[in-house]
Design a protein around this motif. Structure first.
Motif, short mmCIF file in Angstrom:
data_model
loop_
_atom_site.label_atom_id
_atom_site.label_comp_id
_atom_site.label_asym_id
_atom_site.label_seq_id
_atom_site.Cartn_x
_atom_site.Cartn_y
_atom_site.Cartn_z
N SER A 499 6.00 -0.14 -0.87
CA SER A 499 6.86 1.26 -0.96
C SER A 499 8.21 1.21 -0.35
O SER A 499 8.47 -0.23 0.49
N THR A 503 8.49 5.65 3.48
CA THR A 503 7.43 6.25 2.77
C THR A 503 6.46 6.30 3.71
O THR A 503 5.99 5.46 4.54
N TRP A 520 3.62 5.29 8.11
CA TRP A 520 4.81 5.01 7.31
C TRP A 520 5.40 3.45 7.34
O TRP A 520 5.13 2.84 8.38
N PHE A 558 9.66 9.95 2.43
CA PHE A 558 9.02 10.18 1.05
C PHE A 558 7.72 10.12 1.34
O PHE A 558 7.14 9.41 2.03
N TYR A 560 4.13 9.32 0.09
CA TYR A 560 3.75 8.30 -0.94
C TYR A 560 3.07 8.99 -2.19
O TYR A 560 2.40 10.02 -2.04
N ASN A 562 6.38 8.50 -3.80
CA ASN A 562 7.87 8.46 -3.77
C ASN A 562 8.24 10.08 -3.82
O ASN A 562 9.11 10.36 -4.54
#
Length: 700
Positions: A499, A503, A520, A558, A560, A562
């Motif tokens: 990601s 995120t 994260w 963000f 997860y 996004n």
């Protein structure tokens, strides 16, 4: 002769209700009850016709007897031509009367036999319909009531429907009983016996009494069960209801209902031998007697025990002495409700009883999780109509997952996804390579007795504490699917590594009971790092909620996969600030969460970048997580990593901190001017700082 009589009188109609051995359904039951009412009314009409026929028979019999007496008297007199003519007339009248009596006798026997046949059909239909109502519909409702103990919604309206069926059956039985009593009275007045025919009325009356007894006893139910984990010296409630109380006029002399607590063995004895009297109570309940009352608005006869308290439980004390406090959650009890009342002017006396679902008695909240585990397993997997409290020791996983889904839905408002269920199966079976888990059997020990590998708690206790913390602190976020939750640490890192930076994902801790952590992805030196905040427990969330913690942490950008966190959590933020001085002359402060040393620290914390100014925040630890490349075991944990839980015990003073703070990613603490460095490689610690209220000066 009977056939001849029927043909002569034109009575060739067949009964309105024919024997029907077909099992009723919820759709066909109402019509069959209507047909049974019609049949019962026809039987009542035949009883009246029988009474009329019998009265006519008595008149004819009286005339015949009078004529015979006169004939016998005249035959003893001196014979004259006039007397002989009179005797001939009387003899002819005697022969006609005897033929008439014979015909009337056959008619009476016919009506009696016809009624016996109607009663037989009525009883057979009552038996079939009552068996369906009590053994299927009511038993299914009681089973649904048990599942409601695990969170399944219970349809109380259907109990009202069942009561309507029971009341109709009670009315039909009572009317049929009255008709049988009338037939017996008529038979006593004019005793007639058909050659070779056995009088079936006494046997039918006995059968009917048995059906009535069964209906009354089975309709004495617990409408609202007591809480299944009872605590001593804590109030609890329960409601008991008699479904046929109104129709049988029980409310004219309201009976008292008594309650006592009994052991599992005594409850099993009761279930196996319903006629046995129970005097073996194992504890004392305050407010254990109340009077049953009739509510005209609801058409219900019930009693609400609204203020009971279990103040002593002797059996549990003995159990604890033998097996210790841990065995308390295995010992099942039940509440035993009993009452007696008379109906029919005191002619029939019933003693009714019912027992509650199994309950566990605890003395401390630390026993609640295990107690609810026992209760949940029993509620989910008890067989319908069992005669004891035994339950299967192993159950297919798909049934267990249904139970877990039911529990968490009731507690939090949202159920489990397929991925959640798969993750839970791996955890429960302690097997990462499990493919076909639905039909695999999970034992009671695996579920609630054996600790998870490298943990000091069981699978159930871990799941139970997660349900509690969601329900108490994170219900809205869980219901909005903002919490991934049931995912292993390794899988979470794998997803986050693919990601964009910033995120994050919310997952339940594997190592902490009732803990939720934030993982994260961040970039450092062009390398991706996945960091994990120390799990937040209920005490942490009671100080500052999850949504506001996420808002505080600027490195979390963000959700997860996004979703900007402002879109995901924005509506949940607590944006209310107090700008005014409170009633005591103080300026209110606000708690904020930071990750010490991270670049995304909130405004007002710039002094953290300068170690010399750390004195302004003496309770803050400065940390810089390094890259994580762990290996994981079957539980998703990293036994090889060196995790340091940083709390107040690691830091005794910061005010004397040296300005030569290290910049190698370690944590610096200072005690008595001696520096100590703790390698901190796998988990970032999240700290709370107290900031001055919005727009106010730091000088207090």
């Amino acid at each position: 002769m009977l056939t001849t009589y029927l043909n002569m009188n034109g009575n060739t109609s067949s009964p309105a209700l024919c024997p029907n051995v077909v099992q009723p359904t919820r759709l066909t039951l109402p019509q069959r009850l209507v047909n049974l009412h019609v049949h019962t009314q026809e039987a009542q009409d035949e009883v009246q016709r029988l009474e009329q026929e019998q009265e006519a028979y008595v008149l004819v019999y009286y005339d015949c007897t009078k004529n015979n007496a006169q004939l016998c008297h005249l035959q003893t007199q001196q014979q004259t031509p006039q007397l002989q003519e009179t005797l001939r007339n009387l003899q002819e009248r005697k022969e006609v009367a005897e033929r008439n009596i014979q015909q009337k006798t056959m008619g009476l026997l016919h009506w009696r036999m016809s009624l016996i046949e109607k009663f037989s059909i009525t009883l057979e239909e009552i038996k079939i319909l009552q068996s369906y109502v009590l053994d299927i519909e009511l038993m299914n409702w009681r089973r649904e009531q048990q599942l409601a103990g695990n969170g399944k919604p219970l349809d109380y309206k259907h109990l009202t429907t069942i009561q309507g069926w029971c009341e109709q059956l009670a009315e039909i039985i009572w009317r049929t009983r009255h008709q049988m009593k009338e037939c017996e009275r008529l038979q006593t007045q004019v005793p007639l016996e058909a050659p070779g025919v056995v009088d079936m009325l006494p046997a039918l009356r006995s059968h009917l009494a048995s059906l009535l007894s069964s209906l009354v006893k089975c309709s004495f139910i617990i409408e609202k069960q007591p809480v299944q984990v009872l605590k001593t010296d804590k109030n609890f409630t329960c409601t008991v209801r008699l479904l046929v109380g109104h129709k049988l006029n029980v409310h004219m002399t309201p009976p008292k209902v008594n309650v006592a607590i009994i052991t599992e063995s005594v409850a099993s004895t009761l279930l196996q031998n319903e006629s046995k009297n129970i005097n073996e109570h194992c504890g004392k309940i305050l407010n254990d007697t109340r009077t049953m009352m009739y509510n005209e608005k609801t058409n219900q006869m019930s009693v609400n025990f609204g203020n009971m308290k279990l103040c002593d439980i002797k059996t549990m004390r003995k159990h604890m002495e033998k097996k210790g406090a841990e065995g308390v959650s295995d010992q099942k009890f039940a509440l035993y409700f009993q009452s007696s009342f008379a109906i029919g002017g005191g002619e029939l006396v019933f003693t009714v009883w019912t027992i509650s679902l199994p309950v566990i008695v605890t003395v401390h909240t630390s026993q609640d999780a295990d107690a609810w585990g026992t209760v949940s397993w029993d509620n989910a997997f008890a067989e319908k109509g069992r005669t004891n409290f035994s339950v299967s020791e192993s159950v297919p996983w798909y049934k267990i997952s249904e139970m877990l889904n039911m529990k968490i839905t009731a507690a939090t408002g949202r159920g489990l996804t397929d991925d959640n269920v798969k993750f839970l199966s791996v955890k429960a079976f302690r097997n990462l390579n499990m493919l076909h888990y639905n039909e695999s059997l999970l034992t009671w020990s695996q579920f609630c007795k054996d600790n998870l590998p490298d943990r000091n708690f069981t699978f159930w206790k871990w799941f139970y504490e997660i349900m509690k913390i969601i329900g108490d602190y994170m219900k809205s976020q869980w219901c909005d699917s903002l919490i991934t939750g049931f995912i292993g640490r390794g899988q979470a890192e794998e997803l986050l590594m693919n990601s964009q930076s910033g995120t994050f994902m919310l997952r339940f801790s594997d190592s902490e009971l009732g803990g939720i952590t934030i993982a994260w992805m961040s970039m450092a030196d062009n390398q991706k790092n996945v960091n994990h905040l120390k799990p937040c427990l209920k005490n942490d969330l009671s100080i500052r909620g999850l949504r506001d913690r996420i808002h505080d942490l600027q490195d979390l950008i963000f959700l997860y996969p996004n979703i900007p966190k402002e879109i995901a959590f924005g509506k949940c933020y607590n944006t209310q600030f107090k700008d005014q001085v409170n009633s005591k002359g103080y300026v209110d402060t606000e708690l904020k969460v930071i990750i010490p040393g991270m670049n995304g620290a909130a405004s007002g914390r710039d002094s953290m970048e300068n170690p010399s100014s750390v004195e302004s925040f003496p309770n803050v630890i400065v940390a810089s997580p390094s890259r994580i490349s762990p290996t994981y075991d079957a539980q998703g944990s990293n036994p090889s990593s060196n995790i340091a839980d940083i709390n107040s015990s690691h830091v005794e003073a910061f005010s004397n901190m040296s300005s030569e703070a290290p910049n190698d990613g370690s944590i610096c603490t200072s005690t008595n001017n001696a520096s100590h460095f703790v390698d901190y490689t796998s988990m970032a610690d999240m700290q709370l700082i107290s900031l001055v209220s919005h727009g106010s000066s730091p000088n207090m």
